[in-house]
Design an enzyme around this catalytic site. Structure first.
Site, short mmCIF file in Angstrom:
data_model
loop_
_atom_site.label_atom_id
_atom_site.label_comp_id
_atom_site.label_asym_id
_atom_site.label_seq_id
_atom_site.Cartn_x
_atom_site.Cartn_y
_atom_site.Cartn_z
N CYS A 134 -1.21 -17.14 -32.00
CA CYS A 134 -1.76 -18.44 -32.40
C CYS A 134 -3.28 -18.48 -32.24
CB CYS A 134 -1.12 -19.56 -31.57
SG CYS A 134 -1.76 -19.69 -29.88
N CYS A 143 -3.10 -14.37 -28.22
CA CYS A 143 -1.77 -14.67 -28.76
C CYS A 143 -1.83 -14.71 -30.28
CB CYS A 143 -1.32 -16.01 -28.17
SG CYS A 143 0.24 -16.65 -28.81
N PHE A 201 -7.12 -4.81 -0.88
CA PHE A 201 -8.49 -5.27 -1.18
C PHE A 201 -9.46 -5.00 -0.04
CE2 PHE A 201 -7.42 -6.77 -5.08
CZ PHE A 201 -8.14 -7.85 -5.59
N ARG A 202 -9.01 -5.23 1.19
CA ARG A 202 -9.93 -5.23 2.32
C ARG A 202 -9.88 -3.97 3.18
NH1 ARG A 202 -8.73 -10.13 0.86
NH2 ARG A 202 -10.35 -11.73 0.89
N HIS A 208 0.22 -16.31 -4.87
CA HIS A 208 -0.90 -16.03 -5.76
C HIS A 208 -0.47 -15.62 -7.17
CE1 HIS A 208 -3.23 -15.20 -1.79
NE2 HIS A 208 -3.27 -16.47 -2.13
N THR A 226 0.82 -1.21 0.00
CA THR A 226 0.00 0.00 0.00
C THR A 226 0.86 1.27 0.00
OG1 THR A 226 -0.18 -0.17 2.41
CG2 THR A 226 -2.01 -1.05 1.11
N SER A 254 -4.16 -9.38 7.01
CA SER A 254 -5.19 -9.65 8.01
C SER A 254 -5.26 -11.13 8.33
CB SER A 254 -6.55 -9.17 7.49
OG SER A 254 -6.90 -9.86 6.31
N GLN A 297 1.64 -12.89 -0.50
CA GLN A 297 0.32 -13.06 -1.11
C GLN A 297 0.13 -12.04 -2.24
OE1 GLN A 297 -2.88 -13.95 2.07
NE2 GLN A 297 -1.28 -12.90 3.23
N ASN A 323 1.24 -4.89 11.65
CA ASN A 323 0.03 -4.65 10.86
C ASN A 323 -0.73 -3.47 11.45
OD1 ASN A 323 -1.40 -5.68 8.54
ND2 ASN A 323 -3.07 -6.22 9.92
#
Length: 239
Positions: free
Chosen positions: A151, A149, A34-35, A120, A27, A190, A102, A212
């Protein structure tokens, strides 16, 4: 300052540190959590973010998936912050075993970290589902509609979508690193995302540290809990 001194003492004593980080690490580089209050989960879309970023959305509403993905997950202007840089320094000094993240932004590697387990995936990698040809982030940024692509196959981001499983090789590497650590720093997360957050239970080392801005499930078990921004805290630690 007492917290920083305590953290410094732990870092000085340890030589097999593992860092487990989430969205709060990035951040300070301008990538929204996201949260958080201003994050994706608090914005209004036709579908909730976890549905927009699901394998089902990718399969059934592919163009809508890519529109959302380009608009909300790609931040090519983001640069490593103090947290990323300090972790790279600790690795270069031989004190940090690995970063388990993550995040999908590639900022740890951009700062110089080499042993990074991206649970992820990464927005920097994209692959044709038909021929396997690889593409960078610029290809996705400069494409419109559904990216194809040469192809004819769809170019899919190398990111773990909702409903998809984590890469088993990366999982094994992360578990081995955490199991071997004498110090685990959990920061900017979190611990609400599974199965990723379950990996911390493999730690049995000397010091558990949580950094945190909000409460986590591990606060009470931590040897040191610092409420603050990850970069601001780590920037005060000497490698």
């Amino acid at each position: 300052m007492d917290e920083i001194r305590a953290l410094q003492k732990m870092v000085d004593e340890c030589g097999r540190i593992v860092f487990f980080g989430g969205a709060g690490v990035s951040t300070e580089s301008g990538i929204p959590d996201f949260r958080s209050v201003d994050g994706l989960y608090h914005q209004q879309y036709a579908y909730p973010p976890e549905e927009m970023l699901s394998h089902t959305m990718y399969e059934k509403k592919t163009e809508a998936f890519f529109e959302f993905y380009r608009a909300k997950l790609l931040y090519p202007q983001a640069r490593p912050n103090a947290a990323h840089k300090k972790l790279a320094q600790l690795e270069q000094k031989g004190k940090l075993l690995a970063v388990v993240t993550q995040n999908i932004d590639g900022l740890h590697q951009a700062a110089g970290s080499r042993n990074v387990y991206e649970l992820h995936g990464s927005v920097l990698r994209n692959r044709c589902v038909r021929c396997g040809r690889e593409y960078g982030i610029d290809f996705l940024l400069n494409s419109t509609g559904i990216p194809h692509c040469g192809c004819g196959g769809i170019v899919k981001p190398d990111v773990v979508l909702y409903e998809e499983g984590l890469d088993q090789n990366i999982l094994r590497g992360a578990v081995q690193a955490i199991s071997a650590a004498d110090m685990l720093i959990i920061a900017g997360t979190s611990l609400a995302v599974y199965p990723a957050s379950g990996l911390i239970h493999y730690f049995s080392g000397k010091y558990l540290v949580v950094i945190n801005k909000t409460a986590t499930a591990m606060d009470q078990k931590a040897d040191l809990h610092i409420c603050g921004r990850v970069g601001e805290v780590l920037s005060q630690v000497e490698a």
